[in-house]
Design a protein around this motif. Structure first.
Motif, PDB file in Angstrom:
ATOM      1  N   ILE A  65      11.025  21.776   9.286  1.00  0.00           N
ATOM      2  CA  ILE A  65      11.774  22.418  10.366  1.00  0.00           C
ATOM      3  C   ILE A  65      12.654  21.363  11.029  1.00  0.00           C
ATOM      4  CG2 ILE A  65       9.847  22.101  11.958  1.00  0.00           C
ATOM      5  CD1 ILE A  65      10.775  24.689  13.372  1.00  0.00           C
ATOM      6  N   GLN A  66      13.871  21.774  11.358  1.00  0.00           N
ATOM      7  CA  GLN A  66      14.815  20.846  11.974  1.00  0.00           C
ATOM      8  C   GLN A  66      15.524  21.568  13.118  1.00  0.00           C
ATOM      9  OE1 GLN A  66      18.000  19.630   9.363  1.00  0.00           O
ATOM     10  NE2 GLN A  66      17.914  17.558  10.175  1.00  0.00           N
ATOM     11  N   ASN A  67      15.262  21.111  14.341  1.00  0.00           N
ATOM     12  CA  ASN A  67      15.898  21.717  15.513  1.00  0.00           C
ATOM     13  C   ASN A  67      17.221  21.032  15.799  1.00  0.00           C
ATOM     14  OD1 ASN A  67      14.246  23.873  16.668  1.00  0.00           O
ATOM     15  ND2 ASN A  67      12.668  22.295  16.760  1.00  0.00           N
ATOM     16  N   LYS A  68      18.237  21.844  16.031  1.00  0.00           N
ATOM     17  CA  LYS A  68      19.554  21.369  16.437  1.00  0.00           C
ATOM     18  C   LYS A  68      19.770  21.785  17.896  1.00  0.00           C
ATOM     19  CE  LYS A  68      20.734  20.031  12.255  1.00  0.00           C
ATOM     20  NZ  LYS A  68      21.007  18.663  11.905  1.00  0.00           N
ATOM     21  N   HIS A  71      20.321  25.910  17.472  1.00  0.00           N
ATOM     22  CA  HIS A  71      19.677  26.660  16.404  1.00  0.00           C
ATOM     23  C   HIS A  71      18.601  25.813  15.726  1.00  0.00           C
ATOM     24  CE1 HIS A  71      22.847  24.428  14.259  1.00  0.00           C
ATOM     25  NE2 HIS A  71      22.002  24.433  13.239  1.00  0.00           N
ATOM     26  N   THR A  72      17.851  26.458  14.863  1.00  0.00           N
ATOM     27  CA  THR A  72      16.799  25.783  14.099  1.00  0.00           C
ATOM     28  C   THR A  72      16.996  26.114  12.630  1.00  0.00           C
ATOM     29  OG1 THR A  72      15.260  25.998  15.952  1.00  0.00           O
ATOM     30  CG2 THR A  72      14.298  25.597  13.789  1.00  0.00           C
ATOM     31  N   ILE A  74      14.993  26.079   9.050  1.00  0.00           N
ATOM     32  CA  ILE A  74      13.661  25.991   8.459  1.00  0.00           C
ATOM     33  C   ILE A  74      13.809  25.970   6.947  1.00  0.00           C
ATOM     34  CG2 ILE A  74      11.408  27.090   8.258  1.00  0.00           C
ATOM     35  CD1 ILE A  74      12.049  28.548  10.873  1.00  0.00           C
ATOM     36  N   TRP A 100      18.401  29.841   8.849  1.00  0.00           N
ATOM     37  CA  TRP A 100      19.073  29.470  10.090  1.00  0.00           C
ATOM     38  C   TRP A 100      18.664  30.475  11.162  1.00  0.00           C
ATOM     39  CZ3 TRP A 100      23.834  26.407  10.993  1.00  0.00           C
ATOM     40  CH2 TRP A 100      24.415  26.635  12.245  1.00  0.00           C
ATOM     41  N   PHE A 104      15.750  27.750  19.755  1.00  0.00           N
ATOM     42  CA  PHE A 104      14.778  26.698  19.499  1.00  0.00           C
ATOM     43  C   PHE A 104      13.457  27.311  19.037  1.00  0.00           C
ATOM     44  CE2 PHE A 104      11.170  24.174  21.025  1.00  0.00           C
ATOM     45  CZ  PHE A 104      11.455  22.934  20.475  1.00  0.00           C
ATOM     46  N   ASP A 106       9.542  26.092  18.245  1.00  0.00           N
ATOM     47  CA  ASP A 106       8.629  24.981  18.479  1.00  0.00           C
ATOM     48  C   ASP A 106       8.055  24.472  17.157  1.00  0.00           C
ATOM     49  OD1 ASP A 106       6.605  23.221  19.246  1.00  0.00           O
ATOM     50  OD2 ASP A 106       5.955  24.484  20.913  1.00  0.00           O
ATOM     51  N   PRO A 107       8.282  23.193  16.811  1.00  0.00           N
ATOM     52  CA  PRO A 107       7.780  22.660  15.544  1.00  0.00           C
ATOM     53  C   PRO A 107       6.262  22.568  15.470  1.00  0.00           C
ATOM     54  CG  PRO A 107       8.919  20.946  16.790  1.00  0.00           C
ATOM     55  CD  PRO A 107       9.093  22.220  17.529  1.00  0.00           C
ATOM     56  N   TYR A 110       5.784  26.463  14.417  1.00  0.00           N
ATOM     57  CA  TYR A 110       6.432  26.702  13.128  1.00  0.00           C
ATOM     58  C   TYR A 110       6.327  25.433  12.294  1.00  0.00           C
ATOM     59  CZ  TYR A 110       8.181  30.917  15.284  1.00  0.00           C
ATOM     60  OH  TYR A 110       8.259  32.140  15.897  1.00  0.00           O
TER      61      TYR A 110
END
Length: 167
Positions: A65-68, A71-72, A74, A100, A104, A106-107, A110
């Motif tokens: 997972i990568q939060n920007k 947006h996030t 996965i 996409w 946000f 939460d890592p 998720y």
């Protein structure tokens, strides 16, 4: 006397209605219902131009997972879906795709290893790394994160289940 009895019945029925309404599933119907003619992951990778803009329902296990800022993204290891749209628990990898999601996520919730089903439109292919293949990117409209599967513990540890003298 009869009016107060009817008003009590209405109150009881209203309470029952709200209690049962609270028990209703919060499962998104777009994720739950299968899409007819939904293309496979391999078909999309082979001809992205043909499937671009099409809606699919895919699922699998979260790999990363990568939060920007807004947006996030996965990365999901694709798996076949069961009849209830949950990814099957098999060790067959159909490939990977990127989801996409606006906002946000939460890592800690998720996190890798959790099962997820998504519904969205196919946007484009993205190169994730130097030697990795191109991955389809979905613009997610609805998604569902599945609860972890709980299995009962083994009843007897390995050496203790055999009868005495069997060793």
């Amino acid at each position: 006397m009869q009016e107060s009895c009817c008003s009590i019945d209405k109150i009881v029925l209203t309470i029952i209605f709200f209690v049962l309404g609270g028990c209703a599933s919060q499962f998104p119907p777009l994720v739950q219902q299968p899409l007819l003619g939904s293309p496979s992951l391999s078909a999309v990778r082979e001809d992205i131009a043909y499937y671009q803009g099409s809606y699919v329902r895919w699922g699998g296990t979260i790999a990363g997972i990568q939060n920007k800022k807004e947006h996030t993204i996965i990365e999901i290891i694709a798996r076949p879906l069961e009849s209830d749209s949950r990814p099957r628990e098999i060790h067959v990898e159909l490939g990977r795709f990127l989801a996409w999601v606006d906002g946000f996520l939460d890592p800690e919730i998720y996190r890798p290893g959790r099962d997820m089903t998504v519904y969205g439109s196919i946007e484009k292919l993205i190169k994730k790394g130097e030697e990795k293949p191109l991955l389809p990117l979905l613009q997610v409209k609805k998604y569902h994160l599945w609860k972890p599967r709980n299995y009962p513990p083994a009843y007897y540890p390995y050496p203790y289940w055999k009868p005495r003298g069997y060793y």
